[in-house]
Design an enzyme around this catalytic site. Sequence first.
Site, PDB file in Angstrom:
ATOM      1  N   PRO A 291     -19.562 -11.645  21.324  1.00 57.41           N
ATOM      2  CA  PRO A 291     -19.344 -10.839  20.125  1.00 57.41           C
ATOM      3  C   PRO A 291     -20.547  -9.967  19.757  1.00 57.41           C
ATOM      4  O   PRO A 291     -21.693 -10.393  19.910  1.00 57.41           O
ATOM      5  CB  PRO A 291     -19.130 -11.909  19.036  1.00 57.41           C
ATOM      6  CG  PRO A 291     -19.907 -13.090  19.520  1.00 57.41           C
ATOM      7  CD  PRO A 291     -19.846 -13.051  21.029  1.00 57.41           C
ATOM      8  N   CYS A 361     -25.001  20.069   9.878  1.00 57.62           N
ATOM      9  CA  CYS A 361     -24.364  21.376   9.984  1.00 57.62           C
ATOM     10  C   CYS A 361     -23.056  21.266  10.752  1.00 57.62           C
ATOM     11  O   CYS A 361     -22.910  21.862  11.832  1.00 57.62           O
ATOM     12  CB  CYS A 361     -25.304  22.352  10.668  1.00 57.62           C
ATOM     13  SG  CYS A 361     -26.892  22.400   9.859  1.00 57.62           S
TER      14      CYS A 361
HETATM   15  N1  LLP Z   1     -19.098  -7.239  25.875  1.00 57.69           N
HETATM   16  C1  LLP Z   1     -18.995  -6.069  26.503  1.00 57.69           C
HETATM   17  C2  LLP Z   1     -19.004  -6.043  27.961  1.00 57.69           C
HETATM   18  C3  LLP Z   1     -18.880  -4.890  25.769  1.00 57.69           C
HETATM   19  O1  LLP Z   1     -18.774  -3.733  26.401  1.00 57.69           O
HETATM   20  C4  LLP Z   1     -18.876  -4.937  24.356  1.00 57.69           C
HETATM   21  C5  LLP Z   1     -18.761  -3.726  23.563  1.00 57.69           C
HETATM   22  C6  LLP Z   1     -19.004  -6.195  23.744  1.00 57.69           C
HETATM   23  C7  LLP Z   1     -19.106  -7.324  24.529  1.00 57.69           C
HETATM   24  C8  LLP Z   1     -19.049  -6.356  22.242  1.00 57.69           C
HETATM   25  O2  LLP Z   1     -17.893  -5.937  21.618  1.00 57.69           O
HETATM   26  P1  LLP Z   1     -17.733  -6.150  20.033  1.00 57.69           P
HETATM   27  O3  LLP Z   1     -17.657  -7.647  19.765  1.00 57.69           O
HETATM   28  O4  LLP Z   1     -18.903  -5.542  19.389  1.00 57.69           O
HETATM   29  O5  LLP Z   1     -16.470  -5.462  19.715  1.00 57.69           O
HETATM   30  N2  LLP Z   1     -19.263   2.107  19.598  1.00 57.69           N
HETATM   31  C9  LLP Z   1     -17.970   1.480  19.396  1.00 57.69           C
HETATM   32  C10 LLP Z   1     -17.888   0.107  20.017  1.00 57.69           C
HETATM   33  C11 LLP Z   1     -18.188   0.093  21.484  1.00 57.69           C
HETATM   34  C12 LLP Z   1     -18.120  -1.278  22.067  1.00 57.69           C
HETATM   35  C13 LLP Z   1     -18.677  -1.286  23.441  1.00 57.69           C
HETATM   36  N3  LLP Z   1     -18.659  -2.556  24.064  1.00 57.69           N
HETATM   37  C14 LLP Z   1     -17.682   1.427  17.904  1.00 57.69           C
HETATM   38  O6  LLP Z   1     -18.507   1.867  17.118  1.00 57.69           O
HETATM   39  O7  LLP Z   1     -16.612   1.012  17.498  1.00 57.69           O
END
Ligand code: LLP
Length: 437
Positions: A291, A361
């Site tokens: 997570p 901008c």
């Molecule tokens: N493991 C892997 C291999 C990942 O690529 C990611 C997130 C995670 C774990 C963690 O996922 P989470 O629990 O945070 O959902 N910038 C985007 C989110 C990109 C997530 C990329 N990978 C946003 O702001 O929504």
Amino acid sequence: MLLPETSNIDPKGVLSIGGLTMEQLKKQYGTPLQIMDIAAIKKQCRDYKTCMDGQDLDAEIVYASKAFSCIACCQLIAQQGLSIDVSTGGELYIALESGFDPGKIYFHGNNKSEQEIEYGLSSGVGCFMVDSFDELDLLARLAQKQGKKQKIFLRITPGIKASTHEYIQTGNMESKFGFGIRGLGAEKAVQAALSYGSLQLAGIHSHIGSQIFNISPYEKLIDVLLKFLKKINGSLGGDIREINIGGGLGIAYTSQDKPPSIAQFADLVHDALKKYRKKHGQPIEKIYLEPGRSIVGNAGITLYEAGTIKEIPHVKNYIAVDGGMSDNIRPILYQAQYEAFLPQRCGEKPQKVYDLVGKHCESGDVLVKQAHLPIVNKGDLMAIAATGAYCYAMASNYNGQPKSAVVAVEDGKSWTWIERQQYCDLISGNRKLYEQP
Ligand code: LLP
């Protein structure tokens, strides 16, 4: 919960976090300001650990540091007993500089360079999450050169579509990540991994996406991974007992959002494991979760000062704040929705509808569309909650905007985690016209 764990609104409608009002924090650190509630991060770490513990298999919680990373945050994560996922040499550097035990670092990335692989190997990274055949070959060669037997997981693309924004779906077959389970990609990767003396294939990994509210695809994922494990441990001749089901649990960004709790997520995972271990007859010994957002997202809140107020009669009212898309790219990138509020006047009734915009901008630099707020005056403090994940981490210097400070609060105290950038930081590394190094 939308607001950080230790939030309190007093009878006068004044918000405090960690025992400090936003006015106090603004006075000490200025705006825009990213505030992180340490108690909230600790609670999420604790919830993941307690909800995943106590079953008949080990669970390891690996914080996905791409959500938010800095020295202090890595130290806090280590202190809570979590491991860490890094996805580039840069994130690896931050984790190592924080003193993180390299054995508890999991190195992701779909295009690791030779230099990054060497860096990971020589710093003793616990596990490489291998994403491609190129990486497999290169890692095997470099590990052999260093006389190592490197633990690896293979990242599998399971062909599962999570219901979330398409930019953050990663489990579908057309994904740029991992070895496809349909066709022969994943099988061939297993055969290759097993054939290298310098690699120890310890498990398989899959991450289906991010900001997921409908968690039923994780059940499907566990089915798919355990079915594939049956093949690996059978005809492919492997002996794998560990799976990693990635991250992705969603969080509340607005009061309408009702994400599943960590406990509900953990229950689903345990039930699915029971069911599919039996069905596929696989002796799984360990599960990993990764997570990111659900550890730090709701611990963060961003403080701004209201500046120019523009009212176009019968059309629209704008409040411009002193930050914007440079500290939170998510609304313009994913149409992410947030709620704005006045942290000094929480009890007041809304009287007007405003678009909360940034100072960049770009007409698309809108942080919150149609915010129902009391009358806002220039100089008022404004806040947006749930900004702990993927906001500072994706911040930029667009329009020469220095990055905000990040401060932590706990038990009536606050201190800086990351200093506010100064103008001189904007030209750091710049050289003069025709100046030779
Ligand atoms: N493991 C892997 C291999 C990942 O690529 C990611 C997130 C995670 C774990 C963690 O996922 P989470 O629990 O945070 O959902 N910038 C985007 C989110 C990109 C997530 C990329 N990978 C946003 O702001 O929504």
